[in-house]
Design an enzyme around this catalytic site. Structure first.
Site, mmCIF file in Angstrom:
data_model
loop_
_atom_site.group_PDB
_atom_site.id
_atom_site.type_symbol
_atom_site.label_atom_id
_atom_site.label_comp_id
_atom_site.label_asym_id
_atom_site.label_seq_id
_atom_site.Cartn_x
_atom_site.Cartn_y
_atom_site.Cartn_z
ATOM 1 N N ARG A 164 -60.048 -13.833 -7.152
ATOM 2 C CA ARG A 164 -59.012 -14.849 -7.225
ATOM 3 C C ARG A 164 -59.082 -15.414 -8.687
ATOM 4 O O ARG A 164 -58.955 -16.860 -9.228
ATOM 5 C CB ARG A 164 -59.538 -16.404 -6.300
ATOM 6 C CG ARG A 164 -58.989 -15.814 -4.645
ATOM 7 C CD ARG A 164 -57.193 -15.128 -4.906
ATOM 8 N NE ARG A 164 -57.846 -15.082 -2.953
ATOM 9 C CZ ARG A 164 -57.831 -13.286 -2.402
ATOM 10 N NH1 ARG A 164 -57.879 -12.819 -3.450
ATOM 11 N NH2 ARG A 164 -57.869 -13.514 -1.729
ATOM 12 N N SER A 238 -54.186 -21.125 1.862
ATOM 13 C CA SER A 238 -56.059 -21.267 2.069
ATOM 14 C C SER A 238 -56.286 -22.157 1.028
ATOM 15 O O SER A 238 -55.795 -21.833 -0.436
ATOM 16 C CB SER A 238 -56.376 -20.061 1.354
ATOM 17 O OG SER A 238 -56.275 -19.262 3.083
ATOM 18 N N GLU A 334 -58.947 -22.730 -4.682
ATOM 19 C CA GLU A 334 -58.433 -21.924 -4.849
ATOM 20 C C GLU A 334 -57.006 -22.439 -5.440
ATOM 21 O O GLU A 334 -56.652 -21.583 -5.793
ATOM 22 C CB GLU A 334 -57.743 -21.359 -3.303
ATOM 23 C CG GLU A 334 -57.666 -20.087 -3.897
ATOM 24 C CD GLU A 334 -57.344 -18.936 -2.546
ATOM 25 O OE1 GLU A 334 -55.948 -18.393 -2.541
ATOM 26 O OE2 GLU A 334 -58.361 -18.575 -1.769
#
Length: 338
Positions: A164, A238, A334
């Site tokens: 990520r 998420s 995130e």
């Protein structure tokens, strides 16, 4: 190109947060982008670049210029009997691109079905799901350098992809605007990934053999069973990254919680399921006002209607503190908190 004042951003973020932007503009071409950077308003204001609005949390009005990137277009080039190159403009919807490649029996992106957002923001985050990351099939991208006011391309190595993560979230943060991305996909002998999550079980339940299309459909079904539709309940998918810890830390947690969900993540490291950590800490289904944790997937924070971004941010911080107290594991957001 028209720069608007006092624009409601509710329709432009998947949390559905009704915050305002002082200035707002849509960009549909590279020529408009070049024109925009010479505009006095652009030069004088803070700037927020907006793609699909799926990876952000607005915590108040944006006292600057919001630029909505809407560049469109996609192409496919057959390179050989076994490979094809697919290019897509940054404003293309990610899931629609994946379905377009699946429809042409091009393999590589099928595990990334139904991930929200646009193509241009996908490399910045190095999006991933079900054992596949964008970097696995990435070839190059085209970006505008806001400092030098020039165009350049980035190959895979130059993007410095991680979990990520990319150079665009690190040393190059805020410097480049991605306007197009190229992928190298398979036409035949594609290595299908069914070994992560519940893909194999979903295929068996459906009585289907693994294929590019059946895997995409299985991933869509799994995600729809767990994740709320932003059109119905505001969310950004998420909210937290799955934390990567040492094998020693994993063993420490496993000793107390044998059912902990984890996957190998390189040499002497394990990736813990953030959703499991949050659920085990007691947050699944929690709600305070209109800010809450989804009752089917604890990794998803939701806006049930009229929550403010600051309320969702406070909830996220409470969850982070609780998980750290319970497991001595730090959760990292995130989504980008604005």
């Amino acid at each position: 190109m028209e720069i608007l004042k006092d624009q409601d951003l509710g329709p432009f973020n998947t949390f559905g947060l009704a915050e305002q932007a002082r200035y707002f503009v849509r960009i549909a071409s590279e020529a408009q982008l070049e024109e925009l950077v010479e505009n006095p308003i652009f030069k004088e204001q803070k700037v927020l670049w907006l793609g699909g609005g799926s990876n952000m949390l607005l915590t108040g009005p944006f006292e600057g210029l919001v630029v909505k990137l809407e560049l469109k277009g996609r192409e496919v080039e057959m390179l050989s009997d076994s490979e094809a190159r697919v290019w897509a403009a940054g404003g293309e919807n990610w899931h629609e691109l994946v379905q377009w490649t699946v429809g042409q029996d091009l393999g590589g992106l099928e595990n990334l079905s139904l991930i929200p957002g646009n193509v241009g923001t996908a490399p910045i985050q190095n999006i991933g799901a079900y054992g596949v990351e964008l970097k696995d099939h990435f070839e190059s991208l085209r970006a505008f350098d806001l400092e030098e006011k020039t165009w350049r391309s980035f190959n895979r190595e130059e993007c410095q992809f991680g979990y990520r993560q990319s150079v665009f979230k690190g040393e190059a943060r805020g410097r480049y605007v991605v306007t197009g991305v190229s992928f190298r996909l398979s036409r035949q002998n594609h290595q299908l990934r069914t070994d992560y999550g519940a893909i194999q079980q979903e295929l068996e339940k459906r009585g289907e053999e693994p294929s590019i299309r059946s895997i995409s459909e299985a991933v869509i079904a799994i995600r729809q069973s767990k994740l709320p539709n932003p059109a119905e309940i505001g969310n950004s998918g998420s909210f937290f990254k799955n934390p990567v810890v040492s094998k020693e830390d994993h063993q420490r947690i496993q000793k107390q919680y044998p059912e902990v969900v984890a996957y190998p993540a390189g040499v002497e490291q394990m990736k813990l399921a953030a959703g499991w950590l949050i659920e085990r800490a007691g947050w699944k289904g929690y709600r305070k006002g209109d800010a809450g944790v989804h009752n089917k997937q604890a990794l998803v924070l939701v806006n049930y209607g009229k929550a403010r971004g600051a309320e969702i941010k406070a909830l996220a911080e409470a969850i982070q503190a609780s998980v750290y107290t319970t497991f001595a594991v730090a959760l990292e957001a995130e989504v980008n908190i604005i």
